[in-house]
Motif scaffolding. Structure first.
Motif, PDB file in Angstrom:
ATOM      1  N   GLU A 139       0.862  -1.174   0.000  1.00 16.02           N
ATOM      2  CA  GLU A 139       0.000   0.000   0.000  1.00 16.02           C
ATOM      3  C   GLU A 139       0.898   1.223   0.000  1.00 16.02           C
ATOM      4  O   GLU A 139       1.955   1.219   0.629  1.00 16.02           O
ATOM      5  N   ARG A 140       0.487   2.251  -0.708  1.00 15.63           N
ATOM      6  CA  ARG A 140       1.279   3.482  -0.768  1.00 15.63           C
ATOM      7  C   ARG A 140       0.367   4.680  -0.575  1.00 15.63           C
ATOM      8  O   ARG A 140      -0.731   4.707  -1.115  1.00 15.63           O
ATOM      9  N   ARG A 141       0.845   5.653   0.186  1.00 14.06           N
ATOM     10  CA  ARG A 141       0.064   6.868   0.445  1.00 14.06           C
ATOM     11  C   ARG A 141       0.522   7.976  -0.480  1.00 14.06           C
ATOM     12  O   ARG A 141       1.705   8.185  -0.679  1.00 14.06           O
ATOM     13  N   ARG A 143      -0.275  12.204  -1.565  1.00 12.61           N
ATOM     14  CA  ARG A 143      -0.924  13.460  -1.219  1.00 12.61           C
ATOM     15  C   ARG A 143      -1.873  13.817  -2.363  1.00 12.61           C
ATOM     16  O   ARG A 143      -1.476  13.867  -3.512  1.00 12.61           O
ATOM     17  N   PHE A 149      -4.096  12.922   2.427  1.00 17.04           N
ATOM     18  CA  PHE A 149      -3.427  11.797   1.800  1.00 17.04           C
ATOM     19  C   PHE A 149      -4.429  10.680   1.598  1.00 17.04           C
ATOM     20  O   PHE A 149      -5.374  10.539   2.367  1.00 17.04           O
ATOM     21  N   GLU A 150      -4.206   9.891   0.562  1.00 15.57           N
ATOM     22  CA  GLU A 150      -5.027   8.700   0.339  1.00 15.57           C
ATOM     23  C   GLU A 150      -4.115   7.509   0.151  1.00 15.57           C
ATOM     24  O   GLU A 150      -3.042   7.623  -0.438  1.00 15.57           O
ATOM     25  N   ALA A 151      -4.550   6.362   0.649  1.00 17.19           N
ATOM     26  CA  ALA A 151      -3.788   5.128   0.496  1.00 17.19           C
ATOM     27  C   ALA A 151      -4.278   4.388  -0.740  1.00 17.19           C
ATOM     28  O   ALA A 151      -5.477   4.355  -1.017  1.00 17.19           O
ATOM     29  N   LYS A 198      -5.042   2.455  -7.035  1.00 18.33           N
ATOM     30  CA  LYS A 198      -6.015   3.335  -6.392  1.00 18.33           C
ATOM     31  C   LYS A 198      -7.406   2.794  -6.591  1.00 18.33           C
ATOM     32  O   LYS A 198      -7.717   2.310  -7.654  1.00 18.33           O
TER      33      LYS A 198
END
Length: 199
Positions: A139-141, A143, A149-151, A198
């Motif tokens: 998982e990557r966050r 901006r 921020f969204e994961a 995403k």
């Protein structure tokens, strides 16, 4: 609007150059970590003096032009060749090259990052599995706005001898480090040895 002093501007530039050096020589990929370590070296604790990410990116480009132009050009060519291979592999997801490799400031420590258009991150993982490519789901966050921020799900894999990360999913614009807002609907992202998704 308050004006910064010339001394504060010079300190800000020095911190940006030191952060760029740390990113190049020590493999720091995170601008925030690099700028905080650089500030510590100058004994700076005031956040207002810290440079913006764009200032560090400019310092990265300047450092690479001054201290290693031939080696850096060769490194970029090799990484971009690997990115093309990964983009061909993932062509059905309409990959787009993004990040430091696109801007020309990538170092050997950076992943190759591609943005993909995919309905689910699993579809990227399935294609890699079908081709016998070992990968890991992560998982990557990112901006998406100044303070938001969204994961995103990610799949990390090795392409050639390099690594990469790619987000996949449905977003109308790629994840940004600036204050631009992304709405759900059209695109996603992936680096050359790993992939993110995403939803």
């Amino acid at each position: 609007m308050t004006r910064r002093s010339p001394r504060a501007d010079m300190l800000r530039q020095a911190i940006a150059r030191e952060a760029a050096r740390l990113m190049i020589e020590h493999g720091h990929e995170d601008y925030g970590i690099a700028k905080r370590k650089a500030a510590e070296r100058f004994g700076v604790t005031e956040l207002a003096v810290l440079p913006k990410n764009t200032e560090i990116e400019e310092a990265l480009a300047e450092h690479q032009r001054l201290f290693q132009p031939a080696a850096h050009a060769s490194e970029l060519t090799e990484m971009r060749s690997t990115a093309i291979d990964a983009m061909r592999l993932l062509a059905e997801f309409e990959p787009r090259l993004v990040g430091p490799l696109l801007s020309g400031t990538a170092t050997a420590h950076n992943d190759i990052t591609l943005h993909l258009f995919a309905d689910t991150p699993e579809s990227v993982a399935v294609q890699l599995m079908d081709r016998g490519i070992r990968h890991e789901v992560a998982e990557r966050r990112f901006r998406v706005q100044r303070d938001e921020f969204e994961a995103y799900p990610a799949v990390r894999f090795m392409a050639s001898t390099r690594g990469a990360v790619a987000p996949t999913g449905r977003v109308s614009c790629p994840p940004m480090t600036t204050g631009v807002q992304c709405a759900e609907g059209e695109s996603t992202s992936i680096p050359a040895a790993s992939a993110h998704s995403k939803r």
